[in-house]
Design a protein around this motif. Structure first.
Motif, PDB file in Angstrom:
ATOM      1  N   ILE A  70       0.814  -1.215   0.000  1.00 21.82           N
ATOM      2  CA  ILE A  70       0.000   0.000   0.000  1.00 21.82           C
ATOM      3  C   ILE A  70       0.851   1.270   0.000  1.00 21.82           C
ATOM      4  N   ALA A  71       1.894   1.294   0.798  1.00 14.41           N
ATOM      5  CA  ALA A  71       2.719   2.502   0.887  1.00 14.41           C
ATOM      6  C   ALA A  71       3.416   2.800  -0.433  1.00 14.41           C
ATOM      7  N   HIS A  72       3.631   1.783  -1.237  1.00 14.02           N
ATOM      8  CA  HIS A  72       4.326   1.990  -2.497  1.00 14.02           C
ATOM      9  C   HIS A  72       3.478   2.767  -3.505  1.00 14.02           C
ATOM     10  N   PHE A  73       2.179   2.768  -3.308  1.00 14.01           N
ATOM     11  CA  PHE A  73       1.281   3.489  -4.210  1.00 14.01           C
ATOM     12  C   PHE A  73       0.909   4.863  -3.677  1.00 14.01           C
ATOM     13  N   ALA A  74       1.369   5.197  -2.491  1.00  7.52           N
ATOM     14  CA  ALA A  74       0.960   6.451  -1.846  1.00  7.52           C
ATOM     15  C   ALA A  74       1.354   7.694  -2.632  1.00  7.52           C
ATOM     16  N   LEU A  75       2.425   7.641  -3.396  1.00  7.63           N
ATOM     17  CA  LEU A  75       2.862   8.823  -4.146  1.00  7.63           C
ATOM     18  C   LEU A  75       2.275   8.905  -5.547  1.00  7.63           C
TER      19      LEU A  75
END
Length: 139
Positions: A70-75
């Motif tokens: 999930i964090a990898h798509f945050a940007l």
């Protein structure tokens, strides 16, 4: 990289070969989603880094399969609000904060508190979700 048959790359058992498909010039949306849901974390990460124009719906489907990503798509510019909460404060602008607060259905008091904390954090090491949790708990 140009390859006559991206399907050949995607069907390989070798993750290094599948990773080469990330560089294919014009993969279909199905092929991009296949890369984003590859069993190999490196292939998934490379695909997320190189294919930035992904629909919010596709991002949600990917994180349903791989919540750890999930964090990898945050940007991503198209990050849905659920994912936006994992964006580091250094990368959060006022429109992002507003969108996240709309997602959280924040009250006016909560909005005011979040804006204060966001401004005071100065892009500190927190994410939007961590900032919310530190102010209100997991509401």
């Amino acid at each position: 990289m140009t390859h006559p048959d991206i399907a050949t790359l995607l069907d390989s058992e070798d993750p290094l070969v599948r990773a080469q498909a990330v560089f294919f010039e014009s993969p279909s949306l199905d092929q991009i989603e296949r890369l984003l849901t590859d069993s190999d974390a490196t292939v998934r990460k490379m695909a997320a880094d190189l294919h930035r124009d992904i629909s919010p719906e596709m991002i949600l489907r990917v994180i349903d399969k791989f919540p750890q990503d999930i964090a990898h798509f945050a940007l991503h510019a198209t990050a849905p609000e659920k994912v936006l909460g994992h964006r580091g404060l250094s990368w959060v602008g006022e429109p992002d904060l507003k969108r996240y607060l709309d997602y959280r259905k924040a009250t006016n008091i909560q909005r005011g508190r979040m804006y204060e904390m966001w401004a005071a954090a100065g892009g500190g090491p927190y994410t939007l979700a961590e900032l919310w949790d530190s102010a209100f708990g997991d509401v």
